[in-house]
Design a protein around this motif. Structure first.
Motif, PDB file in Angstrom:
ATOM      1  N   PHE A   3      35.637  65.734  24.898  1.00  0.00           N
ATOM      2  CA  PHE A   3      35.531  65.284  26.290  1.00  0.00           C
ATOM      3  C   PHE A   3      36.765  64.474  26.654  1.00  0.00           C
ATOM      4  O   PHE A   3      37.035  63.439  26.024  1.00  0.00           O
ATOM      5  N   ALA A  21      28.374  66.214  32.799  1.00  0.00           N
ATOM      6  CA  ALA A  21      29.435  66.717  31.915  1.00  0.00           C
ATOM      7  C   ALA A  21      28.828  67.305  30.645  1.00  0.00           C
ATOM      8  O   ALA A  21      29.242  68.367  30.169  1.00  0.00           O
ATOM      9  N   CYS A  75      38.237  61.931  28.907  1.00  0.00           N
ATOM     10  CA  CYS A  75      37.705  60.920  29.823  1.00  0.00           C
ATOM     11  C   CYS A  75      38.782  59.894  30.165  1.00  0.00           C
ATOM     12  O   CYS A  75      38.497  58.697  30.308  1.00  0.00           O
ATOM     13  N   VAL A 134      29.517  59.576  29.180  1.00  0.00           N
ATOM     14  CA  VAL A 134      29.445  60.824  28.401  1.00  0.00           C
ATOM     15  C   VAL A 134      28.824  60.545  27.033  1.00  0.00           C
ATOM     16  O   VAL A 134      27.932  61.263  26.576  1.00  0.00           O
ATOM     17  N   VAL A 181      36.651  65.549  32.175  1.00  0.00           N
ATOM     18  CA  VAL A 181      35.867  64.702  33.078  1.00  0.00           C
ATOM     19  C   VAL A 181      36.781  63.700  33.781  1.00  0.00           C
ATOM     20  O   VAL A 181      36.574  63.357  34.936  1.00  0.00           O
ATOM     21  N   VAL A 198      34.781  69.487  35.202  1.00  0.00           N
ATOM     22  CA  VAL A 198      33.485  69.153  35.807  1.00  0.00           C
ATOM     23  C   VAL A 198      33.664  68.133  36.930  1.00  0.00           C
ATOM     24  O   VAL A 198      34.609  67.349  36.942  1.00  0.00           O
TER      25      VAL A 198
END
Ligand SMILES: [Zn+2]
Length: 363
Positions: free
Chosen positions: A251, A152, A253, A176, A276, A300
């Motif tokens: 990100f 990622a 997540c 991450v 992600v 991703v």
């Protein structure tokens, strides 16, 4: 052999046929296998999972599946057409894919070969990586989830001045976060509602950890992005009167509907949003927000074979710390109870399955 099986949407422990190595494959004994959020998703949304993955996860949910793709195993025996380059007893990791009888199978998402919630598996010899430096099977089994973070971050097109925000500090968010630290990104803001997960984010090196129930992570990000790496305030744009913030890389997540849209609303101009977390349901976003701010959305998946090998080396060299992520270890018999417990947003992070190992964590 004994295995935890996904059968008609239910997890149970039963015996399944012994796997037999085909040409190019080895027989291995599972030593440790992490329980993954994707498995929890797959157990609940098996049909969507199979339908929306371009055939990548082409399993038939009406037939048995032995899941488990985050494993470390021990060589037991060699199938035909193998080089026997690893002696029995050698600890190995592998990307969770094998070529079995002329077909690609996703180990852990296959109706044909079992994954790591079973006592034994078959793996392609050519893809095996020996576990270096006397690393424990438990730590080596975290290669797979950590490689997701490494990938990622590789896809995030980092710039030297980035200020990172990680939303969600479950295993994906923490992977991450660790990969960001490895890449030298500072500062990093991390946010999660769970106090236990916030403590883990702190331990793994987040610069600022936020409880989104108390404070907006986007506001915290803006405060940090208004300070340069050398500690001075960023310049103010003469036209808008607003500070010219450092670039943002966010990100996602979490993988729950609504989060991506919230993140887009919290982002500033030019932000890269890396998705992600795996959201299985339909979700709504406001494209106009992304247009006005020229946001980049990058989705991703998984990792490359090379990133996987690199991640195992980083763990073995102590550059990625993984042991704090393991919050429980259980025997195969306890996998169904562990799934039930992990279904609730919990204090647990990574639960490790060790065949023949301890029991009682979720009794
Ligand atoms: Zn996983």
């Amino acid at each position: 052999m004994r295995a935890a099986i996904l059968r008609q949407g239910r997890l149970l422990v039963d015996s399944v046929p012994e796997p037999e190595p085909a040409a190019g494959e080895v027989l291995v004994g599972t030593r440790a296998c992490g329980i993954c959020g994707s498995d929890l998703h797959a157990a609940v949304h098996a049909r969507d999972f199979a339908a929306n993955s371009d055939g990548l996860f082409g399993l038939d949910p009406s037939r048995d599946v032995v899941m488990g793709h985050e494993f470390c195993a021990e060589i037991l025996d060699h199938g035909p057409a193998t080089t026997r380059r690893f002696a029995p007893g050698t600890l190995v990791c592998s990307v969770p894919w094998t070529r079995h009888a002329g077909q690609r199978e996703n180990v852990g998402y296959s109706n044909v070969v079992p994954g790591g919630y079973g006592e034994r598996m078959v793996l392609t010899e050519e893809l095996l990586l020996p576990v270096p430096n006397g690393l424990s099977a438990r730590a080596a089994a975290l290669t797979e989830p950590m490689a997701v973070g490494v990938h990622a971050v590789a896809k995030a097109r980092l710039t030297p001045d980035d200020v990172a925000l990680v939303i969600g500090c479950g295993p994906v968010g923490l992977a991450v976060l660790s990969a960001l630290r490895l890449a030298g990104v500072r500062p990093i803001v991390a946010a999660d509602f769970s106090p236990a997960r916030r403590r883990l984010a702190e331990a793994l090196g987040a610069d600022l950890v936020i409880d989104p129930g108390v404070h907006s992570p986007y506001e915290s990000w803006r405060e940090l992005a208004a300070v340069t790496a050398s500690g001075s305030q960023v310049p103010v744009n003469p036209l808008s009167g607003e500070p010219e913030l450092r670039p943002g890389v966010f990100f996602e997540c979490v993988g729950v509907p609504g989060v991506l849209d919230q993140m887009m609303a919290g982002a500033r101009h030019g932000c890269r949003v890396v998705v992600v977390g795996v959201c299985m349901q339909a979700d709504t976003i406001h494209p106009m927000l992304a247009i006005t701010r020229e946001l980049n959305l990058q989705f991703v998946l998984a990792y490359t074979v090379d990133e996987f090998a690199r991640t195992l080396r980083h763990i073995a060299e102590g550059e990625l710390s993984v042991e704090p992520l393991i919050t429980a270890t259980v025997d195969i018999a306890e996998v169904p109870a562990a799934f039930t417990a992990l279904g609730q947003p919990a204090d647990h992070c990574k639960v490790m399955v060790e065949p023949g190992g301890v029991t009682g964590a979720f009794a």
